[in-house]
Design a protein around this motif. Structure first.
Motif, short mmCIF file in Angstrom:
data_model
loop_
_atom_site.label_atom_id
_atom_site.label_comp_id
_atom_site.label_asym_id
_atom_site.label_seq_id
_atom_site.Cartn_x
_atom_site.Cartn_y
_atom_site.Cartn_z
N THR A 1 0.87 -1.18 0.00
CA THR A 1 0.00 0.00 0.00
C THR A 1 0.90 1.22 0.00
OG1 THR A 1 -1.90 1.06 1.09
CG2 THR A 1 -0.23 0.09 2.53
N GLN B 1 -1.86 5.71 3.11
CA GLN B 1 -3.06 4.89 3.30
C GLN B 1 -2.87 3.84 4.40
OE1 GLN B 1 -5.74 4.13 -0.22
NE2 GLN B 1 -3.76 4.02 -1.29
N MET C 1 -12.49 -1.96 1.32
CA MET C 1 -11.35 -1.34 0.66
C MET C 1 -11.14 -1.97 -0.71
SD MET C 1 -8.87 -1.06 3.98
CE MET C 1 -7.94 0.33 3.39
N ARG D 1 -4.69 6.60 -5.18
CA ARG D 1 -5.72 6.16 -4.23
C ARG D 1 -6.97 5.64 -4.93
NH1 ARG D 1 -4.81 9.52 1.21
NH2 ARG D 1 -6.46 8.11 1.86
N SER E 1 -6.68 0.68 -2.63
CA SER E 1 -6.09 0.84 -1.30
C SER E 1 -4.94 -0.13 -1.05
CB SER E 1 -7.16 0.61 -0.23
OG SER E 1 -8.28 1.42 -0.45
#
Length: 297
Positions: free
Chosen positions: A121, A125, A141, A178, A181
């Motif tokens: 990730t 985040q 997510m 983004r 996620s």
């Protein structure tokens, strides 16, 4: 004397006949080509190539084992294998369609670890994962995966809204913007990826969670090449029987298990509706569950 002379020439003739047929077999060179890795420091290919080398050595045949002339990403490599072009062996995660298109050697080369997934990730985040303690929380997510990867269908079948990309490298940009996620990566891949020096600086490893789904990574060959399949299978079976398969596996991944702290993670199990019926799940010797792990349904 005449009889002895005839016998002598009879044996010479038989010897010549044997050598005529045996000679090409003994001298035959198996030319085996696998997909060239993305980069010279892409270590994800190191273990499969080492295992394939071990299997071939166990058969005693003469062989050359070389990467393809050009880089072939997984989807293209599988298509080329089906067409019997550029490569004649590919290692890949299995699913029903791949086993229809290609000939699998049903010995999981990573003992099922391809189905153990931790997450890449971005730093900004990372905090979003700290409060997740259920599969439903994780489903809220968005994961990113490759368009043609079996993992995509598995995640979708388990209720995830998957963002798909054509190529591996594009997943990083999707994380950075983004639009997704997390990027689930196999435990046998992720350390090499993090140490490759090719990931953006803000891509990090999430350290609390993991996913598991039953699946296997096999060596595949073209359906018209069952002789090569039998050769590789014979070598793998001999390596299993004499312990050299497990020795290579342990030496390759023991440090990975320590670094990923799998025994300290919450691990959620997913169903795999794309798992072929011929998967040898009942043979426990072919699978590995990292020590101390607890998988939650």
């Amino acid at each position: 004397m005449l009889f002895s002379h005839r016998v002598k020439w009879m044996y010479i003739g038989l010897f010549a006949l044997v050598m005529l047929y045996a000679g090409p077999v003994q001298a035959a060179l198996w030319s085996i080509t696998y997909p060239r890795p993305l980069t010279d420091n892409d270590m994800r290919a190191e273990y499969p190539v080492a295992l394939l080398t071990l299997a071939l050595e166990k058969t005693g045949v003469k062989y050359s084992l070389l990467p393809s002339e050009r880089i072939l990403l997984q989807g293209k490599a599988l298509r080329r294998l089906k067409e019997n072009r550029e490569v004649n062996v590919v290692w890949s995660m299995t699913d029903v369609q791949r086993e229809k298109d290609l000939l699998p050697i049903r010995i999981p080369i990573a003992k099922g670890l391809i189905g153990w997934r931790v997450f890449l990730t971005t730093k900004n985040q990372l905090n979003r994962f700290s409060q997740i303690d259920s599969k439903s929380g994780l489903r809220a997510m968005t994961p990113v995966q490759g368009e043609e990867w079996p993992d995509t269908k598995i995640l979708q079948a388990n209720g995830f809204n998957v963002f798909t990309v054509p190529e591996y490298e594009e997943a990083m940009g999707i994380l950075q913007t983004r639009q997704a996620s997390f990027f689930p990566r196999s435990v046998i891949e992720v350390i090499s990826e993090l140490e490759s020096g090719t990931l953006p600086a803000d891509i990090v490893l999430e350290k609390r969670l993991a996913l598991y789904y039953p699946t296997a990574m096999y060596f595949f060959v073209n359906r018209g090449n069952p002789t090569l399949a039998r050769l590789i299978e014979t070598g793998l079976q001999r390596a299993i029987e004499d312990g050299s398969f497990d020795a290579l596996f342990e030496s390759t991944y023991q440090e990975t298990f320590k670094r990923l702290d799998l025994d300290k993670r919450q691990i959620f199990m997913l169903d795999n509706p794309a798992l072929p019926e011929g998967t040898p799940l009942e043979n426990k010797a072919l699978w590995h569950q990292p020590r101390g792990t607890n998988v939650r349904r």
